[in-house]
Design a protein around this motif. Structure first.
Motif, short mmCIF file in Angstrom:
data_model
loop_
_atom_site.label_atom_id
_atom_site.label_comp_id
_atom_site.label_asym_id
_atom_site.label_seq_id
_atom_site.Cartn_x
_atom_site.Cartn_y
_atom_site.Cartn_z
N GLU A 1 14.42 -21.39 -36.39
CA GLU A 1 13.51 -20.31 -36.02
C GLU A 1 12.04 -20.67 -36.21
OE1 GLU A 1 15.12 -17.15 -38.40
OE2 GLU A 1 14.07 -17.85 -40.18
N GLY A 2 11.74 -21.96 -36.17
CA GLY A 2 10.34 -22.37 -36.17
C GLY A 2 9.63 -22.31 -37.50
N GLU A 3 10.37 -21.98 -38.58
CA GLU A 3 9.72 -21.76 -39.86
C GLU A 3 9.59 -23.01 -40.71
OE1 GLU A 3 8.33 -19.14 -41.31
OE2 GLU A 3 8.78 -17.60 -39.84
N ILE B 1 9.93 -16.67 -19.76
CA ILE B 1 9.73 -17.43 -21.01
C ILE B 1 8.53 -18.35 -20.82
CG2 ILE B 1 11.46 -19.18 -20.36
CD1 ILE B 1 12.00 -19.41 -23.45
N ALA B 2 7.67 -18.40 -21.85
CA ALA B 2 6.51 -19.30 -21.79
C ALA B 2 6.70 -20.34 -22.89
CB ALA B 2 5.24 -18.51 -21.93
N GLY B 3 6.09 -20.14 -24.05
CA GLY B 3 6.29 -21.09 -25.14
C GLY B 3 7.66 -20.94 -25.78
N GLY C 1 -0.30 -15.47 -23.45
CA GLY C 1 0.44 -14.52 -22.61
C GLY C 1 1.68 -14.02 -23.33
N GLY C 2 2.37 -14.90 -23.98
CA GLY C 2 3.57 -14.51 -24.72
C GLY C 2 3.24 -13.57 -25.86
N ASN C 3 2.14 -13.83 -26.52
CA ASN C 3 1.71 -12.99 -27.64
C ASN C 3 1.45 -11.56 -27.16
OD1 ASN C 3 -0.92 -12.43 -29.82
ND2 ASN C 3 0.97 -13.33 -30.61
N ASP D 1 -1.50 -11.58 -33.70
CA ASP D 1 -2.87 -11.89 -34.11
C ASP D 1 -3.82 -12.06 -32.94
OD1 ASP D 1 -2.40 -11.84 -36.87
OD2 ASP D 1 -1.53 -13.86 -36.82
N GLY D 2 -3.28 -12.24 -31.75
CA GLY D 2 -4.17 -12.42 -30.60
C GLY D 2 -4.80 -11.12 -30.12
N VAL D 3 -4.18 -10.00 -30.44
CA VAL D 3 -4.60 -8.75 -29.82
C VAL D 3 -5.90 -8.17 -30.40
CG1 VAL D 3 -3.88 -6.45 -29.13
CG2 VAL D 3 -2.22 -8.31 -29.16
N CYS E 1 2.64 -2.34 -20.19
CA CYS E 1 2.68 -1.65 -18.90
C CYS E 1 3.15 -2.57 -17.78
CB CYS E 1 1.32 -1.06 -18.59
SG CYS E 1 0.11 -2.32 -18.21
N LEU E 2 3.66 -3.76 -18.15
CA LEU E 2 4.15 -4.67 -17.09
C LEU E 2 5.32 -4.05 -16.36
CD1 LEU E 2 4.19 -8.20 -18.79
CD2 LEU E 2 2.72 -7.47 -16.91
N GLU E 3 5.27 -4.14 -15.04
CA GLU E 3 6.38 -3.64 -14.23
C GLU E 3 7.39 -4.76 -14.03
OE1 GLU E 3 5.90 -0.71 -11.81
OE2 GLU E 3 4.31 -0.03 -13.16
N GLU F 1 6.49 -8.38 -12.64
CA GLU F 1 5.07 -8.60 -12.89
C GLU F 1 4.92 -9.48 -14.13
OE1 GLU F 1 1.23 -5.69 -12.36
OE2 GLU F 1 2.77 -5.05 -13.75
N ILE F 2 3.98 -10.42 -14.06
CA ILE F 2 3.72 -11.25 -15.23
C ILE F 2 2.23 -11.24 -15.53
CG2 ILE F 2 5.65 -12.83 -14.72
CD1 ILE F 2 3.05 -14.79 -14.08
N ILE F 3 1.91 -11.74 -16.72
CA ILE F 3 0.49 -11.93 -17.04
C ILE F 3 0.09 -13.27 -16.45
CG2 ILE F 3 -1.20 -12.13 -18.88
CD1 ILE F 3 0.83 -10.75 -20.75
#
Ligand SMILES: Cc1cc2nc3c(=O)[nH]c(=O)nc-3n(C[C@H](O)[C@H](O)[C@H](O)COP(=O)(O)OP(=O)(O)OC[C@H]3O[C@@H](n4cnc5c(N)ncnc54)[C@H](O)[C@@H]3O)c2cc1C
Ligand code: FES
Ligand code: FES
Lengths: 448, 683
Positions: free
Chosen positions: A40-42, A195-197, A276-278, A287-289, A323-325, A328-330
């Motif tokens: 899990e990346g930890e 899926i991105a990262g 985008g994933g964040n 933390d990106g928001v 609000c993504l439909e 739809e992607i970022i």
């Protein structure tokens, strides 16, 4: 069939592209040097180098490395940096059980090159994503410090992936061009997951990846661009946190975003995880928001119908909700730019259960400046203390009028929080924390 | 190759179907749907176990597979063997279980809790010596706190493989006691011990958490019944959910002293959460009991120790067993006494050190003087302590800084009546190369290097001239790797073998093989396991910073002063201390297994918080003092554990120095720090 280029050899593997790279390396290619410590990346025990950057192989899809160059611990045998690290570890007595060591060598390979010629803190800060339970890290750090002092250089270089055509396999599509992406969005189907990262999605679906229908954005180099215009910076949804923290334009015009990028997970996560994933994952603790909220960023959402811009605060509608439909992607995030800021105070403060690789219990993004026309701008946003990130207009207004009313502003920051209690912290503590973080950030930024 | 790296062609993938209840009667287990999953070869339940269905190191009370009741969440119900991992996982989820739920026994025990075994308390000891003096003490201090369950978090989870070779069921697994595993497996399968062999290759950490059986029996059962090789590695969440843990404790320690700081009476009460089965609980409570009044001389003591059965998983051995849970009492009490009496904390300890012949702890007679005085002197004049005023004064406006110390003792080797000794074999081949054979594994603690060094020195050979066979039940029985015993007990057996073989070779033998046995002299027993032949000593000074805005504690520097006995490998000793300090720091500040109604709420590394490199102090200095130990020919001591229990003590004392606060719960949470600071302010 998936083709992976590992340690300079191309392997055609009969495998589902939705499996983690770590499993393919260990089980299909019998390269068992990369360790499975958590999945899990930890822990960083699985760290490998993809196109010059260390990442956690447990959180990389096999399909996404087609066309990329993967180096594992086995490939360090003839690398000057890798062999130097291994020798120094042996001399320092850095190896106890040894299970974490391949991961430390791989992450260390990057860390010593980044830290070469810099102070010891730089090196330490690169190593927060690797756990060792035996050594207490002291001798591992010593070995890496010794290596960094020799200013080693590896022939393995950062590189962009080779362009590969669209990959289309059962349940997995990795478009190579924006046109192919638009095609895919035309008729997405109900089950399609983007899926991105993969650093959120793969953790959330650890044992069910092969049941998902995946649209993998990682082959689209266009999505990783960061373009600077006179009035805005457009950050591609696929830009990684490493791309963001190192980008000169972002550091200049949206410094709080660059500061926050450096606080996401640890280096291996930053190399892989995307902005985008964040945003799409919409965790209250993302933390990106908060930094994007203080800059009034716009989220550029792309679908087969075209593109629309959504203000960041409207984009995230609740925990895990956007609000993504469907379909739809970022595509990118647009951050407005203001020139000639004066008297800037900028900070991002976060606090989690420990000092590195940690999920925020609370965070504060703050940027204060005087604009070229003499007006004062105060922007404050808080994270992890409400269902969504909140701006704090009351505190902003107070500090615009009364610049040194820090105590009162901190109280207002506290009052803006609507926290819940969970396994990481109680609601009461989160209130205290967000207040304390605001004060600490201000003190640090103004006393330094 | 680590146990999780081993895989043989055609090996079956195993998964365990586990109970999702902490306490229930098992009404039925239906394996039909699991068996129907394509690729599934076998689904085995308790009924398929041919021999004894219970196991346990000290008491055979734990079922290999639950049969009629479930006593903890995640208890194994069935072993699934399948051609692919995915099939095994799918089938494990399809084992259908009917439960009859029962109330959960938590910790501390409450009236009305269900009784899980014939008694609620598996341990109930009332010890002590002397009678409390009538004279009113000048100082009367009480410290009360609780410590959590602590997860070993070895970086490699429980893992291994099994296969049949020449009719012998062979396992290669992450374990600490190969000879014991053989006995348990053979009993469970109802076969001769000669039909089972257990190998322990180098594994990714153990720290006591791999002493109990984990993957061994599922592997053995599946391979023995299907005839095919099998492999199994626990997922991380599985390992945290069902693996053994350090015992949670509630401890109260009361200490009285006269105006000159001479200790009078100690009254210690400890209650441990034993979990569902006995496992190593008696060893843990013994260690806590033996050490709980520290290396200090009291006129009288009273020590009450109990351990309760609960539905909170299983608690067993963890490096420094019983140490932090008991030493945090006395070391914090000494710190408070120093502050109250105005006596410097080093001087206060020097005034009260135990000497040979004194009665100690719960009432045993100490064999040798404590070796703390020189360490206390060195630590007191060390840089960290001497620089404490300057360090404190340089704190940023929003922080308070403190410097604290602790001095602890911790036994090595196994307690009275517990050490069966070790056998090793050493031989020379016609080529001139030597082979050292011993049963115990190297669990990542570096004992292999030390053994080779001891053998090479005794033989007058080079390390490169030695081969070894280690961690193999087919080798001579040298016991298990635990209790800081291997260098001390096995190391002496190696030294003996080396000198005997050398003598034989010098005499021109044509049979260059020796088998040597070493068993240390045992002290007079107070109760079984108490006391030990001797103790290790460490003094630690810690400097740290408390953020008054967030409550976060950051450890800036640690200085250790350690009595080492004869040192075989100084770098290895430092490494053991560093690693133990990190685990102690985790216990003091971060690591907290959260249990609700017997369920682990944080079974992953995202929420079970291990210290990273950035959580450890940027500066750690360890000073080693070498005094050959007199109780064994090699003069060595076992130093694998002692760095752990001292660390929470010095951290707690440093936090108190910074803030004036003591905490009733470990790890010390930032929220508790903030609450405490606020209360202080309100006063
Ligand atoms: C060990 C570890 C530490 C972490 N630490 C932090 C931390 O400190 N702070 C923090 O904020 N986060 C942290 N994270 C979470 C995670 O890394 C971030 O949220 C990251 O930015 C997610 O990006 P990704 O590209 O990996 O997302 P993915 O996992 O690929 O996707 C996440 C979600 O977004 C969707 N998605 C992805 N890209 C798009 C797109 N362009 N358009 C529409 N939907 C999309 C996916 O469908 C999925 O639902 C951590 C994760 C791990 C494993
Ligand atoms: S296995 Fe732990 S980070 Fe990948
Ligand atoms: S050496 Fe064992 S985990 Fe690092």
């Amino acid at each position: 069939m998936t083709t992976v280029n590992v340690n300079g050899t191309k392997h055609a593997v009969e495998t589902d592209p939705r499996r983690p790279l770590l499993d393919v390396l260990r089980e299909d290619l019998n390269l068992r040097g990369s360790k499975h410590g958590c999945g899990e990346g930890e822990c960083g025990a699985c760290t490998v180098i993809v196109n010059g950057a260390p990442v956690c192989a447990c959180l990389v899809l096999a399909g996404s490395v087609e066309g990329a160059e993967v180096t594992t611990i086995e490939g360090m045998d003839n690398d000057p940096v890798g062999t130097e690290i291994v020798r120094n570890m042996a001399n320092a007595g850095a190896v106890q059980c040894g299970f974490c060591i391949p991961g430390f060598v791989m992450q260390g390979w990057d860390a010593v090159q980044r830290a070469s010629g810099k102070d010891p803190e730089t090196l330490r800060a690169e190593l927060g994503g690797n756990l060792c339970r035996c050594t207490g890290y002291a001798k591992i750090l010593e070995a890496l410090q010794t290596t960094a002092a020799t200013r080693p250089v590896s022939p393995i270089r950062a590189r962009r992936p080779d362009p590969v055509p669209d990959l289309r396999l059962n349940g997995y599509l990795r478009p190579a061009t924006m046109d192919a992406l638009r095609d895919a969005l035309r008729d997405p189907g109900e089950k399609l997951r983007v899926i991105a990262g993969g650093t959120d999605l793969m953790v959330q679906n650890r044992h069910g990846l092969e049941t998902l229908t995946l649209l993998d954005l990682s082959g689209l180099t266009e999505l990783t661009r960061i373009d600077s215009f006179d009035d805005r910076i457009e950050i591609g949804a696929g830009a990684s946190w490493t791309d963001i923290r190192e980008n000169a334009q972002i550091r200049e015009h949206a410094p709080v975003l660059a500061l926050a990028a450096a606080e996401v997970g640890a280096r291996q996560i930053q190399n892989r995880a995307t902005i985008g994933g964040n945003l799409a994952n919409a965790s209250p603790a993302a933390d990106g928001v908060p930094p994007l909220a203080i800059y009034d960023a716009q989220v550029l959402c792309l679908s087969a119908k075209g593109e629309r811009a959504v203000p960041i605060q409207a984009f995230i509608t609740g925990p895990g909700k956007t609000c993504l439909e469907p379909g739809e992607i970022i595509r990118a995030v647009s951050v407005p730019v203001e020139h000639d800021r004066q008297d800037t105070v900028a900070f991002f403060e976060k606090s989690g259960p420990r000092k590195a690789q940690t999920i925020s219990r609370a965070s504060v993004a703050c940027h204060i400046w005087t604009a070229s026309d003499g007006t004062r701008a105060v922007r404050i946003a808080i994270g992890a203390v409400a269902p969504t990130v909140r701006r704090v207009p009351e505190a902003e207004a107070l500090l615009r009028e009364t610049p040194d009313a820090i105590e009162a502003a901190a109280d207002l920051v506290r009052q803006a929080a609507l926290p819940i209690s969970d396994i990481r912290a109680s609601a009461d503590y989160r209130m205290d924390l967000v207040q304390g973080l605001f004060k600490r950030g201000f003190l640090r930024a103004t006393q330094a | 190759m680590f146990p999780s790296d081993l895989a043989s062609d055609g090996a079956l993938f195993l998964r365990l179907a586990r109970a999702d209840r902490a306490h229930a009667r098992l009404v039925s287990i239906d394996t039909t749907r699991a068996l129907a999953v394509p690729g599934v070869v076998a689904v085995l339940t308790a009924k398929d176990i041919p021999g004894d269905r219970l196991f346990g190191m000290i008491q055979r009370d734990q079922p290999f597979l639950a049969e009629d009741r479930v006593l903890y969440d995640g208890e194994a119900l069935a072993v699934i063997a399948a051609e692919t991992e995915a099939a095994a996982r799918e089938a494990a989820a399809l084992v259908e279980v009917t439960y009859e739920d029962l109330p959960v026994a938590g910790f501390p025990p409450a009236p009305g809790d269900p009784l899980l075994h014939d008694t609620r308390y598996c341990i109930d000891m009332d010890l002590g010596f002397g009678t409390q003096a009538d004279a009113a003490p000048a100082h009367d201090i009480e410290i009360a706190f609780e410590t959590p369950r602590q997860e070993h978090a070895f970086l490699e989870t429980e893992a291994g493989i099994a296969w049949i070779e020449d009719g012998v069921l062979t396992l290669s697994v992450g374990g600490q006691s190969p000879h014991f595993d053989v006995a348990e497996i053979a009993a469970g399968l109802g076969i001769e011990q000669t039909k089972v062999r257990v190998l322990n290759p180098m594994m990714g950490g153990a720290f006591g958490g791999k002493e109990d059986m984990n993957v061994q029996f599922p592997l053995a059962l599946a391979t023995w019944i299907t005839g095919r090789p099998s492999r199994l590695m626990y997922d991380r969440d599985e390992s945290i959910r069902v693996g053994v843990k350090r015992h949670a404790f509630q401890t109260r320690c009361r200490v009285t002293a006269d105006a000159q700081g001479h200790l009078m009476h100690a009254d210690v009460e400890m209650l441990a959460d034993a979990g569902a089965y006995l496992a190593y609980t008696p060893v843990v409570t013994n260690q806590a009991t033996e050490h709980c009044t520290g290396p200090y001389k009291f006129a009288s003591t009273k020590v009450r120790t109990r351990a309760a059965y609960t539905n909170n998983g299983i608690a067993s051995a963890f490096r420094g067993v019983g140490g932090p849970q008991s030493l945090l009492g006395i070391e914090q009490a000494m710190d408070v006494l120093a502050r109250q009496s105005g006596i410097d904390p080093f001087e206060l300890r020097r005034r009260n050190l135990l000497k040979a012949g004194d009665l100690a702890g719960p009432g045993f007679r100490l064999q040798t003087d404590t070796l703390l005085a020189p360490l206390l002197n060195a630590a007191e004049s060390g840089a960290l302590w001497q620089g404490r005023d300057a360090y404190r004064a340089a704190a940023p406006a929003w922080c308070k800084r403190g410097v604290g110390m602790a001095s602890v003792w911790y036994s090595y080797g196994l307690g009275a009546g517990g050490e069966a000794g070790a056998t090793v074999r050493l031989s020379q081949a016609p080529t001139g190369r030597f082979t050292l054979e011993l049963g115990v594994p190297d669990v990542g603690n570096g004992n292999l290097t030390a053994f080779l060094q001891i053998a090479a020195e005794g033989l007058g050979a080079r390390i490169e001239d030695l081969d070894y066979v280690m961690g193999d039940s087919a080798g001579p029985n040298s016991g298990a790797t635990h209790g800081s015993r291997t260098i001390y007990v096995v190391g002496n057996a190696v030294a003996k073998a080396a000198s005997e073989l050398r003598a034989k070779l010098d005499a021109g033998t044509d049979d260059p093989v020796v088998e040597a046995f070493f068993q240390p002299v045992q002290p007079e027993m107070l109760v079984r396991g108490i006391p030990h032949i001797d103790y290790n000593y460490i003094v630690q000074v810690t400097a740290l910073e408390v953020d008054t805005l967030t409550g976060e504690v950051s450890v800036a520097a640690i200085e250790n002063h350690v009595e080492t006995g004869r040192m075989i490998n100084p770098q290895g000793v430092e490494g053991q201390i560093d690693g133990a300090v990190a685990q102690g720091l985790g216990l003091a500040l971060y690591e907290d297994l959260v249990l609700e109604e017997g369920r682990v709420k944080n079974p992953n590394f995202t929420n079970y918080i291990l210290p990273t490199l950035l959580d450890l102090p940027a500066s750690t200095r360890t000073y080693l003092y070498e005094n050959p130990d007199r109780t064994n020919p090699l003069g060595v001591r076992g130093l694998g554990e002692l760095g752990l229990p001292v660390t929470p003590c010095s951290i707690a004392n440093a936090v108190a120095d910074a803030t004036g606060l003591r905490f009733d719960r470990f790890p010390i949470s930032p929220q508790a720090v903030l609450d405490g600071l606020r209360q202080e302010q309100g006063k």
